[in-house]
Design an enzyme around this catalytic site. Structure first.
Site, PDB file in Angstrom:
ATOM      1  N   CYS A  86      10.044   3.938 -44.954  1.00 32.56           N
ATOM      2  CA  CYS A  86       9.816   5.357 -44.690  1.00 32.56           C
ATOM      3  C   CYS A  86       9.078   6.054 -45.822  1.00 32.56           C
ATOM      4  O   CYS A  86       8.616   7.188 -45.652  1.00 32.56           O
ATOM      5  CB  CYS A  86      11.149   6.064 -44.459  1.00 32.56           C
ATOM      6  SG  CYS A  86      12.283   5.166 -43.391  1.00 32.56           S
ATOM      7  N   CYS A 209      20.880  13.607 -37.170  1.00 33.36           N
ATOM      8  CA  CYS A 209      19.944  12.486 -37.209  1.00 33.36           C
ATOM      9  C   CYS A 209      18.541  12.950 -36.822  1.00 33.36           C
ATOM     10  O   CYS A 209      18.378  13.744 -35.891  1.00 33.36           O
ATOM     11  CB  CYS A 209      20.374  11.390 -36.235  1.00 33.36           C
ATOM     12  SG  CYS A 209      22.084  10.827 -36.417  1.00 33.36           S
ATOM     13  N   LYS A 331      14.285  16.206 -39.745  1.00 32.01           N
ATOM     14  CA  LYS A 331      15.210  16.514 -38.654  1.00 32.01           C
ATOM     15  C   LYS A 331      14.540  17.262 -37.519  1.00 32.01           C
ATOM     16  O   LYS A 331      14.782  16.977 -36.342  1.00 32.01           O
ATOM     17  CB  LYS A 331      16.381  17.353 -39.211  1.00 32.01           C
ATOM     18  CG  LYS A 331      17.336  17.867 -38.143  1.00 32.01           C
ATOM     19  CD  LYS A 331      18.020  16.733 -37.404  1.00 32.01           C
ATOM     20  CE  LYS A 331      18.730  17.180 -36.156  1.00 32.01           C
ATOM     21  NZ  LYS A 331      17.844  17.405 -35.021  1.00 32.01           N
ATOM     22  N   HIS A 335       9.920  12.319 -37.749  1.00 34.12           N
ATOM     23  CA  HIS A 335       9.873  11.257 -38.760  1.00 34.12           C
ATOM     24  C   HIS A 335       9.053  10.067 -38.264  1.00 34.12           C
ATOM     25  O   HIS A 335       9.603   9.025 -37.917  1.00 34.12           O
ATOM     26  CB  HIS A 335      11.297  10.828 -39.108  1.00 34.12           C
ATOM     27  CG  HIS A 335      11.392   9.795 -40.180  1.00 34.12           C
ATOM     28  ND1 HIS A 335      10.438   9.615 -41.158  1.00 34.12           N
ATOM     29  CD2 HIS A 335      12.357   8.850 -40.437  1.00 34.12           C
ATOM     30  CE1 HIS A 335      10.798   8.632 -41.966  1.00 34.12           C
ATOM     31  NE2 HIS A 335      11.956   8.148 -41.541  1.00 34.12           N
TER      32      HIS A 335
END
Length: 393
Positions: A86, A209, A331, A335
């Site tokens: 990431c 998440c 969030k 992502h």
């Protein structure tokens, strides 16, 4: 070594785009970055490119860098693909800064791209899992959410952090993301919504998440020797820091912090000559709500035991004393793994140039971006200041 400057930055929308490819999303981000350069820039001005991507789904794993740069007309230049989970495009920005500071290039494109929504849920979990420790975590059934749930459970036990405090992260970031036209989940949520959502990995629920996302982001960097060709109001890359740690959570000495983030932040602050108290805003890696709380402490914004109250008090809201994730964060904004770090820099560029629209802060001068790979195996921090250096407020 020469200073590096941020002269432009742009991204695609983040979300699910079945009609788009990784090349078309990259083109959108690249053209938006070009358009953001005050005095204009041509593809032929770019000396080098760095592209961050994990390659979710296995598409074009080999030579994925040239596959996108050739598509946008960057013919013949050296292109490097960076994969650091990431943190891939956060590291691509770092690589771009290094190329400029070393004298190897005067103008660098640092970027990232990811397509995540065209594979099954099981396949997404697999590709997320490869960023964790393979033998003892992924192959034993541990999920990405499950690893961060362990962190959250320990943080609750050690510091008294509550689910309500975790939920305040979601409420704040959705409030910001609702004002970001590029955000995937661009809507507000109430504290009740965030508290009552279905459990994903106890104690984390759906609102704790981030989503899986398609998107691309591009950052244009220039050396001190040529920056005046592109803008009279540059953003200086004041500090860069990076760090690594054991890939597996079970291998580390702590479950309640990310040591790689601490290493990265310490180095970035030292290079910049600034500390946490000098920051006007920060974009931090909130793949899960607990990750944002840990980032507060890892970056020196508060003590670990204060993190829950730090967000619940409103200090990290846009009108608070230390705004965090004005973009909406992972969030709400989304992502897209390979694009996330560069996307954070896009928000920093917009804030420091007064182009953040409804999210705009009051004349920020110094900002930070913080990008983490996996559950903390890698991290990179950048500190940006408005101006040519030494004159930031």
């Amino acid at each position: 070594m020469r200073d590096a400057y941020l002269i432009g930055a742009g991204q695609s929308d983040y979300g699910s785009f079945p009609e788009e490819s990784y090349r078309s999303l990259f083109r959108t981000a690249f053209e938006n970055a070009r358009e953001s350069v005050p005095d204009g820039i041509e593809p032929g001005d770019v000396d080098e490119a760095v592209v961050g991507t994990l390659g979710v789904g296995g598409r074009q794993l080999g030579l994925s860098g040239p596959a996108v740069t050739e598509h946008v007309g960057l013919h013949g230049i050296p292109v490097t693909r960076v994969e650091n989970a990431c943190a891939a495009s956060g590291y691509s920005v770092r690589q771009g800064v290094q190329a400029i500071r070393s004298g190897m290039a005067d103008v660098v494109l640092a970027s990232g791209v990811e397509i995540m929504t065209d594979v099954s849920g099981d396949a997404v979990r697999y590709w997320l899992g490869v960023s964790g420790e393979t033998e003892w975590e992924r192959l034993s059934g541990t999920t990405f959410a499950g690893v961060y749930a362990q962190m959250a459970s320990r943080h609750m036990r050690e510091y008294g952090t509550t689910r309500e405090q975790l939920s305040h992260v979601a409420v704040k970031n959705h409030e910001n993301g609702a004002k970001n036209p590029h955000a995937q989940l661009g809507f507000e949520c109430s504290l009740e919504d965030a508290m009552d959502a279905p459990t994903v990995a106890d104690p984390l629920n759906l609102y704790h998440c981030c989503p899986t996302t398609d998107g691309a982001a591009c950052v244009l960097l220039a050396s001190e020797d040529v920056v005046e060709n592109y803008t009279d109001d540059p953003i200086r890359v004041a500090g860069v820091g990076a760090g690594s740690d054991r890939v597996g959570l079970f291998q580390r000495d702590t479950y309640t912090s990310v040591p790689a983030s601490q290493y990265a932040a310490d180095r970035a602050y030292e290079m910049a000559g600034y500390g946490p108290d000098d920051l006007d805003f920060a974009e931090v890696h909130d793949c899960f709500a607990i990750a944002e709380l840990m980032a507060y402490a890892d970056l020196g914004l508060c003590e670990p035991e204060e993190a829950g109250e730090f967000v619940a008090s409103g200090k990290t809201k846009r009108d608070g004393e230390m705004p965090v994730n004005t973009s909406g964060g992972l969030k709400s904004k989304g992502h897209p793994i390979g694009a996330t770090g560069a996307g954070q820099v896009v928000e920093a560029f917009k804030q420091l140039t007064g182009q953040a629209g409804e999210r705009q802060l009051d004349d920020p001068q110094i900002g930070l971006t913080h990008n983490v790979g996996g559950s903390g195996g890698a991290a990179v921090v950048h500190v940006f200041e408005r101006g040519m250096g030494g004159d930031a407020a």
